[in-house]
Scaffold this active site. Sequence first.
Site, PDB file in Angstrom:
ATOM      1  N   TYR A  61      65.796  38.829  21.820  1.00 47.63           N
ATOM      2  CA  TYR A  61      65.614  39.760  22.920  1.00 47.63           C
ATOM      3  C   TYR A  61      65.474  38.798  24.276  1.00 47.63           C
ATOM      4  CZ  TYR A  61      64.392  42.298  18.780  1.00 47.63           C
ATOM      5  OH  TYR A  61      64.532  42.956  17.462  1.00 47.63           O
ATOM      6  N   TYR A  64      56.758  42.948  28.368  1.00 41.32           N
ATOM      7  CA  TYR A  64      55.819  42.913  27.367  1.00 41.32           C
ATOM      8  C   TYR A  64      54.409  41.921  27.545  1.00 41.32           C
ATOM      9  CZ  TYR A  64      60.168  44.354  24.555  1.00 41.32           C
ATOM     10  OH  TYR A  64      61.371  44.640  24.228  1.00 41.32           O
ATOM     11  N   CYS A 111      62.729  39.254  43.888  1.00 42.99           N
ATOM     12  CA  CYS A 111      62.084  39.771  44.538  1.00 42.99           C
ATOM     13  C   CYS A 111      61.041  40.805  44.082  1.00 42.99           C
ATOM     14  CB  CYS A 111      62.523  40.237  45.943  1.00 42.99           C
ATOM     15  SG  CYS A 111      63.781  39.084  46.592  1.00 42.99           S
ATOM     16  N   GLU A 112      60.315  40.362  43.035  1.00 43.98           N
ATOM     17  CA  GLU A 112      59.103  41.326  42.461  1.00 43.98           C
ATOM     18  C   GLU A 112      58.212  40.357  41.821  1.00 43.98           C
ATOM     19  OE1 GLU A 112      60.098  44.462  40.044  1.00 43.98           O
ATOM     20  OE2 GLU A 112      62.178  44.689  40.668  1.00 43.98           O
ATOM     21  N   ARG A 120      64.256  39.011  15.052  1.00 43.17           N
ATOM     22  CA  ARG A 120      63.291  38.050  15.600  1.00 43.17           C
ATOM     23  C   ARG A 120      63.193  36.713  14.756  1.00 43.17           C
ATOM     24  NH1 ARG A 120      59.845  39.444  19.838  1.00 43.17           N
ATOM     25  NH2 ARG A 120      60.006  41.456  19.020  1.00 43.17           N
ATOM     26  N   ARG A 159      61.147  39.434  28.704  1.00 45.45           N
ATOM     27  CA  ARG A 159      60.092  39.719  27.748  1.00 45.45           C
ATOM     28  C   ARG A 159      58.589  39.304  28.543  1.00 45.45           C
ATOM     29  NH1 ARG A 159      59.017  37.099  23.964  1.00 45.45           N
ATOM     30  NH2 ARG A 159      58.427  38.640  22.743  1.00 45.45           N
ATOM     31  N   PRO A 173      65.947  41.669   9.352  1.00 45.72           N
ATOM     32  CA  PRO A 173      65.348  40.805  10.068  1.00 45.72           C
ATOM     33  C   PRO A 173      66.092  40.341  11.430  1.00 45.72           C
ATOM     34  CG  PRO A 173      66.080  39.685   8.439  1.00 45.72           C
ATOM     35  CD  PRO A 173      66.424  40.872   8.202  1.00 45.72           C
ATOM     36  N   GLY A 201      61.287  42.988  11.409  1.00 51.16           N
ATOM     37  CA  GLY A 201      59.667  43.078  12.109  1.00 51.16           C
ATOM     38  C   GLY A 201      59.017  41.789  11.742  1.00 51.16           C
TER      39      GLY A 201
HETATM   40  C1  LIG Z   1      64.436  46.103  16.321  1.00 53.34           C
HETATM   41  C2  LIG Z   1      64.842  46.204  14.553  1.00 53.34           C
HETATM   42  C3  LIG Z   1      64.632  45.575  13.670  1.00 53.34           C
HETATM   43  C4  LIG Z   1      64.693  44.226  14.142  1.00 53.34           C
HETATM   44  O1  LIG Z   1      63.318  43.831  14.169  1.00 53.34           O
HETATM   45  P1  LIG Z   1      62.985  42.495  14.418  1.00 53.34           P
HETATM   46  O2  LIG Z   1      61.294  42.348  14.904  1.00 53.34           O
HETATM   47  O3  LIG Z   1      63.600  41.690  15.368  1.00 53.34           O
HETATM   48  O4  LIG Z   1      62.912  41.672  13.129  1.00 53.34           O
HETATM   49  C5  LIG Z   1      65.059  46.029  12.330  1.00 53.34           C
HETATM   50  N1  LIG Z   1      65.621  47.432  12.121  1.00 53.34           N
HETATM   51  C6  LIG Z   1      65.388  48.148  13.141  1.00 53.34           C
HETATM   52  C7  LIG Z   1      65.682  49.751  12.710  1.00 53.34           C
HETATM   53  C8  LIG Z   1      65.023  48.093  14.252  1.00 53.34           C
HETATM   54  O5  LIG Z   1      65.134  49.075  15.474  1.00 53.34           O
END
Ligand SMILES: *Cc1c(COP(=O)(O)O)cnc(C)c1O
Length: 421
Positions: free
Chosen positions: A375, A318, A346-347, A278, A314, A276, A239
């Site tokens: 992603y 988002y 076409c959107e 992202r 993305r 991790p 995250g």
């Molecule tokens: C998506 C996810 C991650 C990775 O999240 P990032 O933001 O890409 O680091 C880790 N663990 C779980 C359970 C997830 O669903």
Amino acid sequence: MDHFLYRDGVLCAEDVPLAEIAAKVGTPFYCYSTATLTRHHALFEEALSGLDHMICFAMKSASNQAILKVLANLGAGMDVVSGGEYARARAAGVPGDRIVFSGVGKTEGEMRMALDGGIRQFNVESEPEMAVLSRVASEMGQIAPITIRVNPDVDARTHEKISTGKKEDKFGIPITRAREVYAAASSLPGLKVIGIDVHIGSQLTDLEPFEQAYLKVAELTETLRADGHEISRLDLGGGLGIPYARSNEAPPLPLDYGALIKRTVGHLGCEIEIEPGRLISGNAGIMVARVIYVKSGEDRQFLIIDGAMNDLIRPAMYGAYHDIVPVVEPAPGQPQARYDIVGPVCESGDTFAKSRDMPPVQAGDLVVFRSAGAYGAVMSSEYNTRPLIPEVLVREDQFAVIRRRPTYEEMIARDTVPAWL
Ligand SMILES: *Cc1c(COP(=O)(O)O)cnc(C)c1O
């Protein structure tokens, strides 16, 4: 920091000019840097040094075999969320005991597959899942190692579609019910409770929510141990956010995140896992596209490019921001132009940016979407019968196509017309 820099006036991936790759593979395409993937993995290794730990790459962010291999060669484990990802991880040479299985909807088939092939642990997300895993493992004469994912009810202060740790989110069991659920788990055959799992969301740009969540996990560890459970492993999820707009964002550094982990749960003597995605893959990849037309609208200019929402969803999904830069370095002091940057689908949702200031470009020029390694390719589709775009991996002065563009014939051949039609 990444390895996509201007050199002699042209944007390069490590030592390879992007225009050279475009000439060889056509546009659009994704391009990844081995050096950036390696560097980001090393940052987490450094951040967790001194702790018994494992970095499990969240491969849902980028799951090409070559990318997995780069990370597996560095000793990374994998966090998988489907049978398909499990198969991909194994195919890339990742041993079962380095794979953790997350996700709210694991099926019996996926459980069997992982138990058969070997698994480090299942991160169980509900009581019904726990019951099914207990039965499946028992039938197979196996003991499934599990953590239970708790939902700590903290606000990750991120986009609502990627927040996962509030009580209204579908993930995990409420932390307030943890004692009850752990007691139930330890009475079930075929399961061995080994720890706790938590993951509160993605693209967190502030350490505070992690701190709140990990303090709750630390407290829960002590409580569950007092109840007689063996808690020897903490999976702290992924995250950590990345800077999408280089000019004005400075999300926390892995080193500070590591210090936070040590401060909140380091004293518990648990093995620490992190997941991790992202932060490892995001800035290690870009999408390269070509301008097809510059079209003058009534009150604006549209930059129509050959990349579209099916290639990089993305922004449409988002409202995500990506830096978009020309491959030819703008002259110093060059005035900016203002564009709505759109794809051919076409959107109206096929819009990457509105009123974006960037150096002026012309039809035929190459543009780069930065921070597209996570992603990006994994969420692409063939909407509008646009072929999945190629992925390219660079290492120093070499590059290789790691997923080629399918031909129209290959795409069509995947359909079957019934004999009775
Ligand atoms: C998506 C996810 C991650 C990775 O999240 P990032 O933001 O890409 O680091 C880790 N663990 C779980 C359970 C997830 O669903």
